[in-house]
Enzyme design. Structure first.
Site, mmCIF file in Angstrom:
data_model
loop_
_atom_site.group_PDB
_atom_site.id
_atom_site.type_symbol
_atom_site.label_atom_id
_atom_site.label_comp_id
_atom_site.label_asym_id
_atom_site.label_seq_id
_atom_site.Cartn_x
_atom_site.Cartn_y
_atom_site.Cartn_z
ATOM 1 N N ASP A 120 0.859 -1.185 0.000
ATOM 2 C CA ASP A 120 0.000 0.000 0.000
ATOM 3 C C ASP A 120 0.895 1.235 0.000
ATOM 4 O O ASP A 120 1.857 1.299 0.769
ATOM 5 C CB ASP A 120 -0.872 0.033 1.262
ATOM 6 C CG ASP A 120 -2.016 -0.959 1.216
ATOM 7 O OD1 ASP A 120 -2.032 -1.830 0.338
ATOM 8 O OD2 ASP A 120 -2.903 -0.859 2.087
ATOM 9 N N SER A 145 8.453 3.440 4.342
ATOM 10 C CA SER A 145 9.673 3.502 3.552
ATOM 11 C C SER A 145 9.332 3.268 2.084
ATOM 12 O O SER A 145 8.295 3.717 1.622
ATOM 13 C CB SER A 145 10.709 2.495 4.060
ATOM 14 O OG SER A 145 11.969 2.792 3.520
ATOM 15 N N HIS A 171 4.425 -7.426 0.213
ATOM 16 C CA HIS A 171 3.972 -8.725 -0.267
ATOM 17 C C HIS A 171 4.614 -9.082 -1.599
ATOM 18 O O HIS A 171 5.197 -8.224 -2.281
ATOM 19 C CB HIS A 171 2.448 -8.708 -0.415
ATOM 20 C CG HIS A 171 1.717 -8.537 0.881
ATOM 21 N ND1 HIS A 171 0.924 -9.520 1.429
ATOM 22 C CD2 HIS A 171 1.655 -7.491 1.757
ATOM 23 C CE1 HIS A 171 0.403 -9.099 2.575
ATOM 24 N NE2 HIS A 171 0.832 -7.856 2.782
#
Length: 282
Positions: free
Chosen positions: A90, A249, A147
């Site tokens: 995200d 980050s 992910h």
């Protein structure tokens, strides 16, 4: 002018010290103080905890527990098309496109090289020359786990020590070579699309980078490069949880030449969501 001022501040800040202090506090169970901090953070960044597996703030014992929170199983549906590559995190799609020989775009007016990003690893440089890349920026308000964009077999991981500049829009537009200067973890996978790398870039106040198969990679920050090799025992599926940042980050995803084509509707600055289609096999 404002961005230049922010860049100057970044050079002057004791970034390592700030990160060490924040990392130490974030892993301490401080009871009501922790709860108060999380409540304030959620309010400041408008964080929706209804999609988290643990939605009750008082159940988080430390600030790190909150930051590394997992989402409900149905919160991020994964595109299951055989030819698709999905978004790894995200955040904001800050850059994407083709690697021009060995050059990647950091921001307007700033490029950096595969050699600098990949710590001069000769095989990886060869794999990704003239390939494709996507840079996803995770701000403090985002979900902080990253992910897999596709099925893959882990072959190598490298920890590269470095600085801890902020990777916000202002600093990436002002400080050259920032992703190659910052601390990072490079994960190389063998996939049906060819070699694929996920590069996890550290930044100011990122107290920790953690991966599922080895645990916490940093800290400690010993100032030395570390390398792990794997013989095929670690296999991850598309959309699977890889690990987390203990604050926001950047994730840089690299693909080989002529392997994938980015979705035509993508544009710079798009909001990214884990599992949504990023690209497809050529």
């Amino acid at each position: 002018m404002l961005n230049q001022l922010k860049a100057i501040i970044q050079y002057l800040l004791p970034k390592q010290l700030i990160t060490v202090i924040f990392g130490w506090l974030a892993k301490k169970p401080l009871g009501k103080v922790t709860t108060w901090l999380i409540k304030g953070f959620c309010k400041l960044y408008k964080i929706d905890l209804s999609e988290a597996k643990i939605s009750n703030i008082t159940e988080y014992k430390t600030f790190n527990d909150f930051f590394a929170r997992e989402l409900k199983d149905d919160a991020r549906p994964i595109d299951t098309s055989d030819n698709s590559v999905v978004m790894p995190a995200d955040g904001i799609l800050s850059q994407f496109g083709n690697i021009q020989d060995n050059q990647l775009l950091q921001a307007k007016g700033h490029t950096y090289t595969l050699e600098s990003l990949l710590a001069c690893h000769p095989d990886m440089i060869k794999f990704f020359k003239n390939g494709a890349y996507a840079t996803t920026y995770l701000s403090p308000k985002n979900y902080h786990r990253f992910h897999m964009p596709c099925d893959g077999i882990l072959r190598e991981m490298i920890y590269v020590p470095g600085s801890l500049f902020s990777v916000s829009k202002a600093t990436t537009e002002s400080i050259p070579n920032i992703f190659a200067r910052n601390e990072r973890v490079i994960c190389l996978f063998e996939t049906e699309f060819g070699p694929m790398a996920q590069i996890l870039v550290g930044a100011t106040i990122v107290g920790s980078i953690e991966v599922e198969w080895e645990g916490i990679i940093t800290p400690p920050r010993e100032g030395i490069m570390k390398r792990w090799t794997y013989s095929g025992e670690i296999k991850l599926s598309k959309g699977q949880d890889m690990g987390c940042f203990k604050l926001g980050s950047t994730v840089i995803t690299l693909f080989a030449s002529n392997a994938v084509e980015f979705s035509s509707e993508l544009k710079l600055g798009d909001t990214t969501r884990v599992g949504k289609k990023l690209a497809e096999r050529i």
